[in-house]
Motif scaffolding. Structure first.
Motif, PDB file in Angstrom:
ATOM      1  N   TYR A 129      23.916  -0.546 -27.368  1.00 10.84           N
ATOM      2  CA  TYR A 129      23.105   0.652 -27.634  1.00 10.84           C
ATOM      3  C   TYR A 129      23.867   1.624 -28.534  1.00 10.84           C
ATOM      4  O   TYR A 129      23.757   2.833 -28.397  1.00 10.84           O
ATOM      5  CB  TYR A 129      22.728   1.367 -26.333  1.00 10.84           C
ATOM      6  N   LEU A 130      24.644   1.080 -29.457  1.00 11.10           N
ATOM      7  CA  LEU A 130      25.513   1.911 -30.286  1.00 11.10           C
ATOM      8  C   LEU A 130      24.734   2.888 -31.161  1.00 11.10           C
ATOM      9  O   LEU A 130      25.086   4.067 -31.241  1.00 11.10           O
ATOM     10  CB  LEU A 130      26.421   1.011 -31.136  1.00 11.10           C
ATOM     11  N   ALA A 131      23.668   2.423 -31.812  1.00 12.01           N
ATOM     12  CA  ALA A 131      22.891   3.323 -32.680  1.00 12.01           C
ATOM     13  C   ALA A 131      22.269   4.456 -31.860  1.00 12.01           C
ATOM     14  O   ALA A 131      22.319   5.622 -32.270  1.00 12.01           O
ATOM     15  CB  ALA A 131      21.816   2.554 -33.429  1.00 12.01           C
ATOM     16  N   LYS A 132      21.690   4.127 -30.705  1.00  9.71           N
ATOM     17  CA  LYS A 132      21.098   5.171 -29.858  1.00  9.71           C
ATOM     18  C   LYS A 132      22.153   6.191 -29.461  1.00  9.71           C
ATOM     19  O   LYS A 132      21.917   7.402 -29.509  1.00  9.71           O
ATOM     20  CB  LYS A 132      20.471   4.560 -28.602  1.00  9.71           C
ATOM     21  N   TRP A 133      23.312   5.690 -29.051  1.00  8.29           N
ATOM     22  CA  TRP A 133      24.392   6.591 -28.647  1.00  8.29           C
ATOM     23  C   TRP A 133      24.807   7.487 -29.804  1.00  8.29           C
ATOM     24  O   TRP A 133      24.991   8.689 -29.633  1.00  8.29           O
ATOM     25  CB  TRP A 133      25.590   5.764 -28.142  1.00  8.29           C
TER      26      TRP A 133
ATOM     27  N   THR B 237      17.550  21.959 -33.587  1.00  8.19           N
ATOM     28  CA  THR B 237      18.881  22.062 -32.978  1.00  8.19           C
ATOM     29  C   THR B 237      19.085  23.392 -32.254  1.00  8.19           C
ATOM     30  O   THR B 237      20.186  23.671 -31.785  1.00  8.19           O
ATOM     31  CB  THR B 237      19.964  21.897 -34.054  1.00  8.19           C
ATOM     32  N   LYS B 238      18.055  24.192 -32.147  1.00 15.18           N
ATOM     33  CA  LYS B 238      18.158  25.506 -31.496  1.00 15.18           C
ATOM     34  C   LYS B 238      17.824  25.382 -30.008  1.00 15.18           C
ATOM     35  O   LYS B 238      16.740  25.735 -29.563  1.00 15.18           O
ATOM     36  CB  LYS B 238      17.229  26.526 -32.173  1.00 15.18           C
ATOM     37  N   TRP B 239      18.781  24.877 -29.256  1.00 18.96           N
ATOM     38  CA  TRP B 239      18.667  24.727 -27.807  1.00 18.96           C
ATOM     39  C   TRP B 239      19.798  25.507 -27.168  1.00 18.96           C
ATOM     40  O   TRP B 239      20.877  25.638 -27.760  1.00 18.96           O
ATOM     41  CB  TRP B 239      18.771  23.258 -27.405  1.00 18.96           C
ATOM     42  N   ASP B 240      19.582  25.998 -25.956  1.00 24.14           N
ATOM     43  CA  ASP B 240      20.663  26.684 -25.248  1.00 24.14           C
ATOM     44  C   ASP B 240      21.823  25.738 -24.988  1.00 24.14           C
ATOM     45  O   ASP B 240      22.983  26.124 -25.038  1.00 24.14           O
ATOM     46  CB  ASP B 240      20.176  27.282 -23.922  1.00 24.14           C
ATOM     47  N   ASN B 241      21.490  24.474 -24.701  1.00 22.69           N
ATOM     48  CA  ASN B 241      22.526  23.465 -24.468  1.00 22.69           C
ATOM     49  C   ASN B 241      21.901  22.079 -24.606  1.00 22.69           C
ATOM     50  O   ASN B 241      20.680  21.931 -24.633  1.00 22.69           O
ATOM     51  CB  ASN B 241      23.189  23.651 -23.093  1.00 22.69           C
ATOM     52  N   PHE B 242      22.763  21.087 -24.681  1.00 18.63           N
ATOM     53  CA  PHE B 242      22.310  19.714 -24.873  1.00 18.63           C
ATOM     54  C   PHE B 242      21.532  19.202 -23.670  1.00 18.63           C
ATOM     55  O   PHE B 242      20.580  18.431 -23.815  1.00 18.63           O
ATOM     56  CB  PHE B 242      23.525  18.822 -25.168  1.00 18.63           C
ATOM     57  N   SER B 243      21.894  19.632 -22.470  1.00 17.37           N
ATOM     58  CA  SER B 243      21.183  19.193 -21.260  1.00 17.37           C
ATOM     59  C   SER B 243      19.714  19.604 -21.308  1.00 17.37           C
ATOM     60  O   SER B 243      18.835  18.833 -20.913  1.00 17.37           O
ATOM     61  CB  SER B 243      21.828  19.777 -20.003  1.00 17.37           C
ATOM     62  N   ASP B 244      19.439  20.818 -21.790  1.00 12.92           N
ATOM     63  CA  ASP B 244      18.041  21.260 -21.917  1.00 12.92           C
ATOM     64  C   ASP B 244      17.280  20.356 -22.884  1.00 12.92           C
ATOM     65  O   ASP B 244      16.118  20.008 -22.650  1.00 12.92           O
ATOM     66  CB  ASP B 244      17.966  22.713 -22.394  1.00 12.92           C
ATOM     67  N   TYR B 245      17.938  19.999 -23.968  1.00 12.46           N
ATOM     68  CA  TYR B 245      17.311  19.087 -24.925  1.00 12.46           C
ATOM     69  C   TYR B 245      16.995  17.745 -24.252  1.00 12.46           C
ATOM     70  O   TYR B 245      15.869  17.253 -24.334  1.00 12.46           O
ATOM     71  CB  TYR B 245      18.204  18.880 -26.155  1.00 12.46           C
ATOM     72  N   ILE B 246      17.988  17.143 -23.581  1.00 13.36           N
ATOM     73  CA  ILE B 246      17.782  15.836 -22.924  1.00 13.36           C
ATOM     74  C   ILE B 246      16.638  15.931 -21.912  1.00 13.36           C
ATOM     75  O   ILE B 246      15.780  15.041 -21.840  1.00 13.36           O
ATOM     76  CB  ILE B 246      19.078  15.345 -22.253  1.00 13.36           C
ATOM     77  N   ASN B 247      16.587  17.011 -21.155  1.00 18.43           N
ATOM     78  CA  ASN B 247      15.531  17.177 -20.145  1.00 18.43           C
ATOM     79  C   ASN B 247      14.145  17.354 -20.757  1.00 18.43           C
ATOM     80  O   ASN B 247      13.140  17.168 -20.068  1.00 18.43           O
ATOM     81  CB  ASN B 247      15.852  18.356 -19.227  1.00 18.43           C
TER      82      ASN B 247
ATOM     83  N   ASN C 156      10.777  10.360 -19.973  1.00 24.13           N
ATOM     84  CA  ASN C 156      11.597   9.651 -18.992  1.00 24.13           C
ATOM     85  C   ASN C 156      12.261   8.403 -19.587  1.00 24.13           C
ATOM     86  O   ASN C 156      13.449   8.180 -19.348  1.00 24.13           O
ATOM     87  CB  ASN C 156      10.783   9.306 -17.750  1.00 24.13           C
ATOM     88  N   PRO C 157      11.538   7.584 -20.374  1.00 26.11           N
ATOM     89  CA  PRO C 157      12.211   6.424 -20.988  1.00 26.11           C
ATOM     90  C   PRO C 157      13.341   6.842 -21.938  1.00 26.11           C
ATOM     91  O   PRO C 157      14.377   6.181 -21.986  1.00 26.11           O
ATOM     92  CB  PRO C 157      11.091   5.705 -21.739  1.00 26.11           C
ATOM     93  N   ALA C 158      13.157   7.939 -22.673  1.00 30.63           N
ATOM     94  CA  ALA C 158      14.207   8.408 -23.579  1.00 30.63           C
ATOM     95  C   ALA C 158      15.434   8.862 -22.791  1.00 30.63           C
ATOM     96  O   ALA C 158      16.574   8.572 -23.177  1.00 30.63           O
ATOM     97  CB  ALA C 158      13.684   9.540 -24.454  1.00 30.63           C
ATOM     98  N   GLN C 159      15.204   9.561 -21.688  1.00 26.73           N
ATOM     99  CA  GLN C 159      16.329   9.988 -20.845  1.00 26.73           C
ATOM    100  C   GLN C 159      17.073   8.782 -20.284  1.00 26.73           C
ATOM    101  O   GLN C 159      18.304   8.770 -20.203  1.00 26.73           O
ATOM    102  CB  GLN C 159      15.833  10.901 -19.725  1.00 26.73           C
ATOM    103  N   LYS C 160      16.317   7.765 -19.903  1.00 30.26           N
ATOM    104  CA  LYS C 160      16.930   6.534 -19.385  1.00 30.26           C
ATOM    105  C   LYS C 160      17.763   5.863 -20.481  1.00 30.26           C
ATOM    106  O   LYS C 160      18.876   5.382 -20.231  1.00 30.26           O
ATOM    107  CB  LYS C 160      15.837   5.595 -18.881  1.00 30.26           C
ATOM    108  N   ASN C 161      17.232   5.827 -21.716  1.00 31.51           N
ATOM    109  CA  ASN C 161      17.970   5.264 -22.851  1.00 31.51           C
ATOM    110  C   ASN C 161      19.252   6.047 -23.104  1.00 31.51           C
ATOM    111  O   ASN C 161      20.300   5.458 -23.398  1.00 31.51           O
ATOM    112  CB  ASN C 161      17.106   5.274 -24.116  1.00 31.51           C
ATOM    113  N   TYR C 162      19.175   7.371 -22.988  1.00 35.22           N
ATOM    114  CA  TYR C 162      20.365   8.196 -23.181  1.00 35.22           C
ATOM    115  C   TYR C 162      21.441   7.837 -22.153  1.00 35.22           C
ATOM    116  O   TYR C 162      22.617   7.625 -22.501  1.00 35.22           O
ATOM    117  CB  TYR C 162      20.016   9.688 -23.086  1.00 35.22           C
ATOM    118  N   ARG C 163      21.055   7.752 -20.888  1.00 33.21           N
ATOM    119  CA  ARG C 163      22.030   7.445 -19.834  1.00 33.21           C
ATOM    120  C   ARG C 163      22.657   6.052 -20.047  1.00 33.21           C
ATOM    121  O   ARG C 163      23.868   5.869 -19.883  1.00 33.21           O
ATOM    122  CB  ARG C 163      21.385   7.544 -18.457  1.00 33.21           C
ATOM    123  N   ALA C 164      21.830   5.082 -20.440  1.00 26.89           N
ATOM    124  CA  ALA C 164      22.333   3.725 -20.668  1.00 26.89           C
ATOM    125  C   ALA C 164      23.281   3.690 -21.868  1.00 26.89           C
ATOM    126  O   ALA C 164      24.356   3.067 -21.804  1.00 26.89           O
ATOM    127  CB  ALA C 164      21.172   2.755 -20.884  1.00 26.89           C
TER     128      ALA C 164
END
Length: 195
Positions: A118-122, A6-16, A20-28
């Motif tokens: 996609y409730l669990a993923k969200w 959990t030691k990230w500067d921000n959540f966007s850095d973590y998502i990035n 690519n499939p995980a990022q797509k799942n996050y957006r969906a």
């Protein structure tokens, strides 16, 4: 132990940092659940018990769920400030237990039969976001051996946990020897962290 640092500067850095499939799942998941709020709530025993019972009536990985603990265990944790409960609107709850140096996470609880959004993923992504934004200890999504690097290296041996690897950054999955080592000590009942 499937550790999410959990030691990230921000959540966007973590998502990035994710595949690519995980990022797509996050957006969906984010899009499908834009109408819901994810927030920490006070421990409400009746609400938690209701969702635990809903979860028991469903198949998870093709099997019925049997809890390893009763509601009185969660009550004791709540009284000791070792339990956090989150709501996903009025559709789901998520609870996590404070342990020695980390948070043990239980699966998001919701009606799987009547919710295809996609409730669990969200809920998982929102928990990670909350933990990063609030400087919480690492999250353990559960499963596998108590040695983090060993789990990364042997993850194919745990097919029922495969979906959780979406939440692990690509560089950690591809370079386990370079990542922070987490190991749970049964002797001290604490998470030991080393490089």
């Amino acid at each position: 132990m499937l550790i999410i640092d959990t030691k990230w500067d921000n959540f966007s850095d973590y998502i990035n940092s994710l595949s690519n499939p995980a990022q797509k799942n996050y957006r969906a998941a984010k899009k499908r659940n834009a109408d819901l709020d994810y927030c920490e709530i006070q421990y409400d025993e009746a609400l938690v018990d209701k969702y635990m019972k809903i979860w028991e009536r469903q198949l998870v990985h093709g099997e019925p769920v049997t809890w390893n603990f009763k509601i009185n265990y969660l009550r004791k944790l709540a009284k000791k400030n070792k339990l956090k409960v989150f709501s996903g609107g009025d559709l789901a709850i998520h609870f996590i237990e404070k342990r020695g140096g980390y948070w043990l996470c239980h699966a998001p609880l919701y009606d799987k039969i009547n919710n295809d959004r996609y409730l669990a993923k969200w809920m998982w992504f929102k928990l990670i976001e909350y933990a990063i934004n609030n400087n919480m200890m690492p999250l353990d999504m559960g499963g596998g051996p108590n040695n983090w690097r060993k789990y990364i290296e042997d993850r194919e041996k745990f097919p029922s946990q495969k979906y959780k690897w979406m939440y692990v950054p690509e560089n950690i999955k591809n370079n386990p020897k370079d990542c922070t080592q987490y190991h749970y000590s049964w002797l001290t009942k604490k998470l030991i962290v080393s490089k």
